[in-house]
Design a protein around this motif. Structure first.
Motif, mmCIF file in Angstrom:
data_model
loop_
_atom_site.group_PDB
_atom_site.id
_atom_site.type_symbol
_atom_site.label_atom_id
_atom_site.label_comp_id
_atom_site.label_asym_id
_atom_site.label_seq_id
_atom_site.Cartn_x
_atom_site.Cartn_y
_atom_site.Cartn_z
ATOM 1 N N GLN A 113 -4.974 5.767 4.243
ATOM 2 C CA GLN A 113 -5.562 5.943 2.914
ATOM 3 C C GLN A 113 -7.055 6.238 3.023
ATOM 4 O OE1 GLN A 113 -4.879 2.403 0.627
ATOM 5 N NE2 GLN A 113 -2.938 3.160 -0.197
ATOM 6 N N PRO B 86 0.829 -1.204 0.000
ATOM 7 C CA PRO B 86 0.000 0.000 0.000
ATOM 8 C C PRO B 86 0.866 1.257 0.000
ATOM 9 C CG PRO B 86 -0.019 -0.999 2.169
ATOM 10 C CD PRO B 86 0.736 -1.923 1.262
ATOM 11 N N LYS C 233 -7.696 9.721 4.272
ATOM 12 C CA LYS C 233 -7.440 10.710 3.231
ATOM 13 C C LYS C 233 -8.584 10.752 2.226
ATOM 14 C CE LYS C 233 -2.427 10.933 3.387
ATOM 15 N NZ LYS C 233 -1.189 10.817 2.603
ATOM 16 N N LYS C 234 -9.138 9.593 1.892
ATOM 17 C CA LYS C 234 -10.278 9.559 0.976
ATOM 18 C C LYS C 234 -11.485 10.255 1.599
ATOM 19 C CE LYS C 234 -8.992 5.291 -1.384
ATOM 20 N NZ LYS C 234 -9.347 3.874 -1.605
ATOM 21 N N GLU D 259 -2.262 4.987 -6.262
ATOM 22 C CA GLU D 259 -2.716 3.631 -6.589
ATOM 23 C C GLU D 259 -3.840 3.681 -7.621
ATOM 24 O OE1 GLU D 259 -3.850 1.375 -3.171
ATOM 25 O OE2 GLU D 259 -1.849 1.425 -2.301
ATOM 26 N N TRP E 190 1.077 5.537 0.711
ATOM 27 C CA TRP E 190 0.455 6.578 1.537
ATOM 28 C C TRP E 190 -0.554 7.403 0.754
ATOM 29 C CZ3 TRP E 190 0.933 6.433 6.551
ATOM 30 C CH2 TRP E 190 2.043 5.841 7.121
ATOM 31 N N ASN E 191 -0.309 7.546 -0.536
ATOM 32 C CA ASN E 191 -1.167 8.361 -1.374
ATOM 33 C C ASN E 191 -2.133 7.458 -2.139
ATOM 34 O OD1 ASN E 191 -2.326 10.134 -3.150
ATOM 35 N ND2 ASN E 191 -0.412 10.894 -3.991
ATOM 36 N N PRO E 192 -3.407 7.417 -1.727
ATOM 37 C CA PRO E 192 -4.344 6.504 -2.397
ATOM 38 C C PRO E 192 -4.587 6.872 -3.858
ATOM 39 C CG PRO E 192 -5.513 7.915 -0.839
ATOM 40 C CD PRO E 192 -4.046 8.175 -0.655
#
Length: 100
Positions: A67, A25, A70-71, A32, A27-29
């Motif tokens: 993640q 995974p 953050k979303k 991805e 840190w910045n979704p």
């Protein structure tokens, strides 16, 4: 083809792929999501399967929690606020402020 997220998230069209494996995974979704979007492009004719692998009870689970936070923060910031109500959104912003 084996790609890192930073390489696979930029400027590629991988419509010949039918499977994507996320092995770590990030840190910045959105990084991805951008990498996966390279497979789900216009011209994709195959069904695409995405597999996310992570170790339970490890640091990776914490990254996935960050993640999700953050979303949620992005959703709060991008939702329209026409009705003037800020109660739930303000509480969520305070809770998610720790990310910044």
């Amino acid at each position: 083809m084996l790609l890192t997220l930073s390489c696979g998230a930029v400027g590629l069209t991988l419509t010949v792929a039918s499977r994507a494996y996320l092995l770590e995974p990030h840190w910045n979704p959105t990084l991805e999501e951008q990498a996966l979007a390279r497979i789900h492009r216009l011209g994709q004719t195959k069904e695409v399967t995405t597999v996310r692998l992570y170790m339970r009870n490890s640091f990776e689970e914490e990254v996935i929690k960050v993640q999700e936070s953050k979303k949620q923060l992005a959703n709060v910031l991008l939702l329209p606020h026409d009705d003037g109500s800020t109660g739930g959104n303000l509480e969520t912003l305070h809770r998610l402020r720790s990310l910044l």
